[in-house]
Scaffold this motif. Structure first.
Motif, mmCIF file in Angstrom:
data_model
loop_
_atom_site.group_PDB
_atom_site.id
_atom_site.type_symbol
_atom_site.label_atom_id
_atom_site.label_comp_id
_atom_site.label_asym_id
_atom_site.label_seq_id
_atom_site.Cartn_x
_atom_site.Cartn_y
_atom_site.Cartn_z
ATOM 1 N N TRP A 86 0.654 -1.280 0.013
ATOM 2 C CA TRP A 86 -0.056 0.122 0.179
ATOM 3 C C TRP A 86 0.731 1.284 -0.082
ATOM 4 C CZ3 TRP A 86 -5.145 0.141 -0.948
ATOM 5 C CH2 TRP A 86 -5.741 -1.048 -0.805
ATOM 6 N N GLY A 87 2.104 1.109 0.681
ATOM 7 C CA GLY A 87 2.924 2.169 0.785
ATOM 8 C C GLY A 87 2.515 3.419 2.040
ATOM 9 N N GLU A 88 3.495 4.394 2.181
ATOM 10 C CA GLU A 88 3.229 5.507 3.309
ATOM 11 C C GLU A 88 1.954 6.017 2.880
ATOM 12 O OE1 GLU A 88 5.137 5.578 5.832
ATOM 13 O OE2 GLU A 88 6.451 3.807 5.229
ATOM 14 N N LEU A 89 1.325 6.457 4.074
ATOM 15 C CA LEU A 89 0.050 7.242 3.967
ATOM 16 C C LEU A 89 0.562 8.638 3.501
ATOM 17 C CD1 LEU A 89 -2.019 5.644 6.826
ATOM 18 C CD2 LEU A 89 -2.236 5.498 4.716
ATOM 19 N N THR A 90 -0.492 9.213 2.861
ATOM 20 C CA THR A 90 -0.011 10.751 2.644
ATOM 21 C C THR A 90 -1.362 11.614 2.848
ATOM 22 O OG1 THR A 90 1.287 10.031 0.572
ATOM 23 C CG2 THR A 90 0.542 12.407 0.771
ATOM 24 N N GLU A 91 -1.236 12.860 3.416
ATOM 25 C CA GLU A 91 -2.429 13.533 3.686
ATOM 26 C C GLU A 91 -2.914 14.014 2.355
ATOM 27 O OE1 GLU A 91 -1.244 16.697 6.341
ATOM 28 O OE2 GLU A 91 -0.506 15.327 7.911
ATOM 29 N N LEU A 92 -4.178 14.278 2.196
ATOM 30 C CA LEU A 92 -5.088 14.539 0.861
ATOM 31 C C LEU A 92 -4.250 15.869 0.427
ATOM 32 C CD1 LEU A 92 -8.580 13.701 1.540
ATOM 33 C CD2 LEU A 92 -6.842 12.214 0.354
ATOM 34 N N ALA A 93 -3.899 17.037 1.372
ATOM 35 C CA ALA A 93 -3.454 18.281 1.014
ATOM 36 C C ALA A 93 -2.105 18.256 0.315
ATOM 37 C CB ALA A 93 -3.448 19.245 2.172
ATOM 38 N N GLN A 94 -1.363 17.051 0.521
ATOM 39 C CA GLN A 94 0.115 17.128 0.139
ATOM 40 C C GLN A 94 0.075 16.349 -1.147
ATOM 41 O OE1 GLN A 94 2.322 15.255 3.317
ATOM 42 N NE2 GLN A 94 2.186 17.200 4.523
ATOM 43 N N LEU A 95 -1.143 15.871 -1.705
ATOM 44 C CA LEU A 95 -0.971 15.118 -2.928
ATOM 45 C C LEU A 95 -0.413 16.128 -4.049
ATOM 46 C CD1 LEU A 95 -3.908 12.892 -2.495
ATOM 47 C CD2 LEU A 95 -1.843 12.072 -1.872
ATOM 48 N N VAL A 96 0.143 15.105 -5.081
ATOM 49 C CA VAL A 96 0.755 15.988 -6.111
ATOM 50 C C VAL A 96 0.490 15.255 -7.402
ATOM 51 C CG1 VAL A 96 2.963 16.718 -7.459
ATOM 52 C CG2 VAL A 96 2.841 16.880 -4.959
ATOM 53 N N GLU A 97 -0.047 15.942 -8.353
ATOM 54 C CA GLU A 97 -0.660 15.253 -9.585
ATOM 55 C C GLU A 97 0.532 14.426 -10.159
ATOM 56 O OE1 GLU A 97 -2.427 16.573 -14.062
ATOM 57 O OE2 GLU A 97 -1.588 18.025 -12.709
ATOM 58 N N ARG B 63 -4.793 -2.778 10.899
ATOM 59 C CA ARG B 63 -4.626 -1.764 9.905
ATOM 60 C C ARG B 63 -3.188 -1.413 9.617
ATOM 61 N NH1 ARG B 63 -9.218 2.959 11.177
ATOM 62 N NH2 ARG B 63 -11.239 1.677 11.204
ATOM 63 N N GLU B 64 -2.367 -1.541 10.773
ATOM 64 C CA GLU B 64 -0.925 -1.241 10.383
ATOM 65 C C GLU B 64 -0.341 -2.476 9.739
ATOM 66 O OE1 GLU B 64 1.044 -0.371 14.138
ATOM 67 O OE2 GLU B 64 -0.100 1.510 14.670
ATOM 68 N N ALA B 65 -0.816 -3.914 10.132
ATOM 69 C CA ALA B 65 -0.412 -5.055 9.394
ATOM 70 C C ALA B 65 -0.757 -4.974 8.023
ATOM 71 C CB ALA B 65 -0.882 -6.170 10.076
ATOM 72 N N LEU B 66 -2.054 -4.380 7.695
ATOM 73 C CA LEU B 66 -2.415 -4.320 6.306
ATOM 74 C C LEU B 66 -1.341 -3.663 5.500
ATOM 75 C CD1 LEU B 66 -4.606 -5.197 4.062
ATOM 76 C CD2 LEU B 66 -5.895 -2.815 4.943
ATOM 77 N N LEU B 67 -1.094 -2.212 6.114
ATOM 78 C CA LEU B 67 -0.254 -1.433 5.095
ATOM 79 C C LEU B 67 1.066 -2.284 4.824
ATOM 80 C CD1 LEU B 67 -0.720 1.802 7.049
ATOM 81 C CD2 LEU B 67 -1.591 1.268 4.764
ATOM 82 N N ALA B 68 1.675 -2.916 5.596
ATOM 83 C CA ALA B 68 3.018 -3.525 5.496
ATOM 84 C C ALA B 68 2.750 -4.906 4.530
ATOM 85 C CB ALA B 68 3.731 -3.874 6.953
ATOM 86 N N ARG B 69 1.572 -5.324 4.406
ATOM 87 C CA ARG B 69 1.470 -6.799 4.078
ATOM 88 C C ARG B 69 1.644 -6.704 2.361
ATOM 89 N NH1 ARG B 69 -4.254 -8.955 4.948
ATOM 90 N NH2 ARG B 69 -3.356 -9.022 7.186
ATOM 91 N N PRO B 70 2.456 -7.582 1.773
ATOM 92 C CA PRO B 70 2.551 -7.558 0.393
ATOM 93 C C PRO B 70 1.281 -7.934 -0.373
ATOM 94 C CG PRO B 70 4.320 -8.968 1.401
ATOM 95 C CD PRO B 70 3.249 -8.612 2.478
ATOM 96 N N LEU B 71 1.096 -7.155 -1.619
ATOM 97 C CA LEU B 71 -0.127 -7.439 -2.293
ATOM 98 C C LEU B 71 0.228 -8.216 -3.658
ATOM 99 C CD1 LEU B 71 -1.961 -4.209 -1.989
ATOM 100 C CD2 LEU B 71 -2.660 -6.196 -0.966
ATOM 101 N N PRO B 72 0.146 -9.574 -3.532
ATOM 102 C CA PRO B 72 0.491 -10.282 -4.771
ATOM 103 C C PRO B 72 -0.320 -9.902 -6.038
ATOM 104 C CG PRO B 72 -1.188 -11.684 -3.744
ATOM 105 C CD PRO B 72 -1.083 -10.586 -2.657
ATOM 106 N N ILE B 73 0.325 -9.587 -7.217
ATOM 107 C CA ILE B 73 -0.223 -9.030 -8.467
ATOM 108 C C ILE B 73 -0.007 -10.315 -9.455
ATOM 109 C CG2 ILE B 73 0.002 -7.252 -10.026
ATOM 110 C CD1 ILE B 73 -0.684 -6.361 -7.425
ATOM 111 N N TYR B 74 -1.372 -10.674 -10.018
ATOM 112 C CA TYR B 74 -1.412 -11.823 -10.826
ATOM 113 C C TYR B 74 -1.627 -11.280 -12.458
ATOM 114 C CZ TYR B 74 -1.950 -14.580 -6.474
ATOM 115 O OH TYR B 74 -2.221 -14.954 -5.294
#
Length: 763
Positions: free
Chosen positions: A40-51, A144-155
Motif C-alpha cells: 500500500w505504501g506510506e500514508l499521505t495527507e490529501l493536502a500534500q498530494l501531487v498530480e 490496519r498497520e499490518a495491512l499497510l505492511a502486507r505484500p499484495l500479490p499481483i497476478y
C-alpha cells in the motif's frame, strides 16, 4: 484437493472464467504464481498530494453513487468523495453496472477506507481514478498497520478477471488447504539441508504472505522443488533408458588402428583440448551405455576433427558412422574436409588407398540416382564407412545395419525428432552378424554446435546431455574485428565498399549477406531459404526460431530488407568495386550452381559473394577476410556469430561489418551490441539465453517465452540446479523406481505432459 475442479470450490462465474484461461483444478490455480508483489505504501495527507504521483491515503467516505454511462464501454461508473478531516478528493471507478452498484454500497457514507492509486486532476480537483481500495471499518489499529505492511500479490489478470479478483479466489482456495491436501515431493533431509519450508507453507506464503520474508521463503522453496522434480524426471528416465537400451562397445583404438593412422598423418598437432575431449568420447564409445554427448566448441575450434576421430574408432572396429548436416553446402564441405584430412585413409578398396582405409559417402536429395543406388547398396551390405548427408539420411530407404555412431552438426538446425530419427533405427550387437539380425542396439550420439541455442544450454545445465568442451582455438586463426554501422550513416555505408575493394586488392575475399533473395519475396520465406540453403531434401520449416523472433520485433520495416539480386546489381555498379567480379549464392540454386559459385569465389574470379545465410555454417574459404551483414538486426545471435565465423579462417586480420537500422534500446539493438562486444561463442549463447529464455525445457520448442519453467531460470539458478542434481542422483541410486518417494513420483507425473514424456523417452 489439488485435483478438485474449481467449479466445486469457487463461485460459478469465477470458475468459468478461470476454465476459459485453461485453469481447471485447484492445483492449476495454485500454479498461477504472482508476477510481483506490491504494498500500500506510506500514508499521505490529501493536502500534500501531487498530480502524477502514486499515493496511498486513509479517508472517510462523504458520499458515493453509481450510474450507467451513455452508451459504449464501460457500462457504468461509481463516483465518491472522501475526506481526511482537512481536505477532500474525488474517487472514480469504472466497470459493469452490477459491480459499480456493489462498490457504491461498500463505500457508503461514513465508511473508512484505504485507497491507493495515481493522483490526477479533473476540473481543478484532485482525483484517484480506478484506485485499489480496502474497507477498514472492521479492522483494529494493529490490523490496519499490518495491512499497510502486507505484500499484495499481483497476478496476470484479464478484463473479466483482474488481479484483485484472482487474489480473492486464491485466498479462498488456500484457506481450504490442509496438510493432507498438498503432496511433499522434497525428502525431509533435503528440506532440512537447505532450510526450506514445507509444501503447504510454501503455497500459503506465496499467495497470502504477511510480509516480504514469507513470499521470498516460499519462492525459494518452490524454485528448489521445481529444480528437484525436473532433475528427478531426467535422472529416472536416464536410469530406465540405460537399463533397457544398450549400445555396442567400440574398443579403444590401439597403435595399429585407423584412428592412430590418422593421428600420425596429420600435418599439425592436436590441441590439448582436442586430445582431452577425444579421450572422453573414446571412453564413452567403449561402453554399452549409449553416449549422449554435446560437443561444444567455438567457430574454428576443431570440432570436425574430434568427430572424425570418434567416427574412425567405430569404423575401424567394423561399424558404420553417420554425420548429419543441415544443408547440402555444409554436407559437401564436410565430405571434402573429411576426405582431405584422411587422404589415402579415405580411399578404401582403391589402388592408392592405405592398408587400413575406409570410404566417405555423400548422400543428399540431389545425389544422382545411380550414385544413390550404389551408396545405399554398399551401406546396406554393411560396409564399414562414414556416411555424410542432409535430411536425406532420415529416409527409410537408407539402411545402416552396423550404425554405431550418429554425429549431428549444427544441431540447432534440427528438431528433436529429426535428430533422433536416424539414431532410433539402431545397429546390431555384433558388427560381424548378418545384416538381417533382429538384435538391435542404440547407436551412440554426438551432437556438435558452435553456438548453443537456449534450450541446449538449458538441457546441458539440467543434465540431459553430457558435455565436452573445446575451449582452445588451433593456431593460425586470426581475430575478427566487429563493427556496427547504422543505415542512416550513408558515408559509413559507402566506406564499407571502399574497404571491400582494398581487401580484394590484397588477395582477400568478401562476403555480403542479405536476408532476402529477391526484392519481391516474402521476408520470412526467403529468410528460411537463405538460412537453410533449401535443396530437394531440405524443408523450409526447420531452424526458424531465430528468424521468427527477429521478425517479430518489427514485421513491417519502413525500408525494404536487403535482397541478394538487388545488391548484386548495386555492387556490380559500385564505383569503388569497378572491375571486381561479384557472384551470388542462394538456397534456390542447384547443387552444381552452388558449387560453381563457391569455386569462383575461392579462386578469385568473383571475390565478392552476395549470398543469403546459406553460407552461415561450414563454408570454409581461408582467403575470406571480410564479412558484411546487411540488415543484421533481422538475424539471431547464433546466426550472426556463425556468419562472422566464415572469415578469419586464415592467417590474415579480418573484419565483420554489421549494417542495421534498429532503434537504440530495442531487443535487436541489445542483440547486436552483445554480438559486437565479444567473439566468445559461449558468452553469446549465454546472452542469447538471457534475451530469449530457455524455451520448453522438456518439449520440442527451441526457445522463446513459452518456457515450461515457473520460477526457475537457467542463467540465474545454475547453482540451485547443480545442487538439486546431486541430491536427486543420491535418491535415484537408492530408489530408482521412487517406490519410497510416492509424492516425488506423483509430482513428476503431474509436471510432465504427454509431449514432455515422449521427449524424455527419445532423449
Amino acid at each position: 484437493m489439488l485435483s478438485q475442479p474449481l467449479s466445486k470450490v469457487l463461485g460459478k462465474k469465477t470458475a468459468d472464467e478461470l476454465i476459459r484461461q485453461g485453469l481447471l483444478t485447484v492445483g492449476d490455480l495454485l500454479h498461477l504464481l504472482p508476477r510481483r508483489y506490491d504494498t500500500w505504501g506510506e500514508l499521505t495527507e490529501l493536502a500534500q498530494l501531487v498530480e502524477g504521483e502514486h499515493a496511498t491515503v486513509q479517508a472517510q467516505v462523504l458520499r458515493s453513487t453509481s450510474r450507467r454511462t451513455r452508451g459504449g464501454r464501460p457500462a457504468a461508473l461509481m463516483e465518491a468523495t472522501v475526506t481526511d478531516g482537512a481536505s477532500t478528493m474525488d474517487i472514480v471507478l469504472f466497470g459493469g453496472a452490477g459491480l459499480m452498484s456493489h462498490y457504491a454500497k461498500q463505500l457508503a457514507p461514513g465508511t473508512t477506507v484505504l485507497l491507493s492509486g495515481k493522483v490526477g486532476l479533473r476540473r481543478g480537483r484532485r482525483q484517484l481514478a480506478s484506485p485499489r481500495f480496502q474497507v477498514l471499518d472492521d479492522l483494529s489499529e494493529d490490523e490496519r498497520e499490518a495491512l499497510l505492511a502486507r505484500p499484495l500479490p499481483i497476478y496476470p489478470g484479464t478484463d473479466a478477471l483482474p488481479s484483485w479478483k484472482l487474489a480473492i479466489a486464491m485466498r479462498t482456495v488456500v484457506d481450504q488447504l490442509g496438510d493432507e491436501d498438498v503432496p511433499e515431493p522434497l525428502p525431509a533431509e533435503v528440506r532440512a539441508a537447505h532450510r526450506l519450508v514445507d509444501a503447504l507453507t510454501a503455497w500459503r506464503w506465496i499467495h497470502c504472505p504477511q510480509d516480504e520474508e514469507q513470499w521470498r521463503a516460499a519462492r525459494r522453496r518452490l524454485r528448489y522443488e521445481e529444480a528437484f522434480v525436473l532433475q528427478a524426471a531426467l535422472a529416472r528416465r536416464r536410469v530406465e533408458h540405460e537399463s533397457t537400451h544398450a549400445a555396442v562397445a567400440w574398443s579403444l583404438p590401439g597403435p595399429q588402428s585407423l584412428r592412430a593412422d590418422l593421428d600420425a598423418a596429420l600435418p599439425f598437432r592436436l590441441t590439448a583440448g582436442q586430445v582431452r575431449v577425444g579421450e572422453e568420447i573414446a571412453t564413452a564409445l567403449d561402453s554399452t551405455v549409449p553416449m549422449q554427448r554435446l560437443l561444444q566448441g567455438d567457430v574454428g575450434s576443431g570440432k570436425t576433427l574430434v568427430a572424425l576421430r570418434a567416427m574412425l574408432q567405430v569404423v575401424g572396429a567394423g561399424g558404420q558412422a553417420a554425420l548429419l548436416a543441415p544443408t547440402e553446402v555444409l554436407a559437401a564441405q564436410h565430405r571434402a574436409s573429411l576426405e582431405h584430412l584422411l587422404g589415402p585413409l579415405a580411399r578404401g578398396g582403391m589402388l592408392d588407398g592405405a592398408v587400413r582405409a575406409t570410404r566417405v559417402h555423400l548422400l543428399t536429395g540431389s545425389t544422382p540416382a545411380p550414385r544413390r543406388r550404389e551408396v545405399l547398396a554398399a551401406l546396406a551390405g554393411g560396409e564399414p564407412s562414414i556416411l555424410v548427408g542432409t535430411h536425406a539420411l532420415l529416409n527409410e530407404s537408407v539402411q545402416l545395419p552396423f550404425l554405431g555412431l550418429v554425429v549431428v552438426d549444427e544441431q540447432h538446425r534440427f528438431g528433436v525428432a529429426q535428430r533422433d530419427a536416424l539414431r532410433e533405427r539402431g545397429g546390431v550387437t555384433d558388427p560381424q552378424a548378418l545384416p538381417g539380425s533382429q538384435e538391435r542396439r542404440t547407436p551412440h550420439l554426438l551432437v556438435m554446435t558452435a553456438t548453443p541455442i537456449p534450450r541446449t544450454i538449458a538441457m546441458t545445465v539440467f543434465g540431459d546431455l553430457d558435455t565436452a568442451v573445446l575451449d582452445e582455438t588451433p593456431g593460425g586463426r586470426s581475430p575478427v574485428a566487429t563493427h556496427l554501422v547504422p543505415w542512416e550513416r550513408e558515408p559509413w555505408v559507402e566506406g564499407i565498399w571502399r574497404r571491400a575493394a582494398r581487401e580484394v586488392a590484397t588477395g582477400g575475399r568478401v562476403y555480403v549477406v542479405c536476408p532476402r533473395i529477391d526484392v519481391t519475396d516474402e521476408e520470412l520465406t526467403d529468410l528460411a531459404h537463405g538460412s537453410l540453403g533449401v535443396g530437394a531434401d531440405e524443408p523450409d520449416t526447420a531452424g526458424l526460431e531465430d528468424l521468427v523472433s527477429a521478425l517479430g520485433e518489427d514485421p513491417s520495416p519502413a525500408r525494404p530488407l536487403a535482397a541478394v539480386t538487388e545488391w548484386a546489381e548495386r555492387l556490380a555498379a559500385e564505383p569503388a568495386l569497378e572491375g571486381v567480379g561479384v557472384g551470388t549464392l542462394t538456397g534456390r540454386m542447384s547443387p552444381a550452381e552452388k558449387t560453381a559459385a563457391m569455386e569462383d569465389f575461392a579462386s578469385g574470379r568473383t571475390p565478392v559473394l552476395v549470398a543469403t545465410t546459406v553460407v552461415e555454417v561450414g563454408v570454409d574459404v581461408p582467403g575470406a577476410t571480410m564479412m558484411v551483414i546487411l540488415d543484421a538486426d533481422r538475424f539471431g545471435l547464433s546466426q550472426l556469430h556463425q556468419l562472422r565465423g566464415r572469415v578469419g579462417r586464415g592467417d590474415r586480420p579480418s573484419l565483420c561489418v554489421a549494417v542495421a537500422g534498429c532503434e537504440v534500446g530495442s531487443p535487436a539493438y541489445h542483440r547486436l551490441k552483445a554480438f559486437a562486444e565479444t567473439l566468445d561463442g559461449f558468452a553469446l549463447a549465454e546472452a542469447d539465453l538471457e534475451l530469449r529464455s530457455e524455451g520448453n525445457v522438456l518439449g520440442a520448442a527451441q526457445s522463446g517465452r513459452r518456457s515450461d519453467l515457473d520460477l526457475l531460470r537457467v542463467t540465474r539458478d545454475a547453482r540451485v540446479i547443480e545442487q538439486a542434481r546431486g541430491e536427486v542422483q543420491a535418491v535415484i541410486a537408492r530408489d530408482p523406481g521412487l517406490e519410497h518417494h510416492p509424492d516425488l513420483a506423483a509430482a513428476i507425473t503431474e509436471r510432465l505432459d504427454e509431449e514432455s514424456q515422449a521427449y524424455l523417452e527419445r532423449a
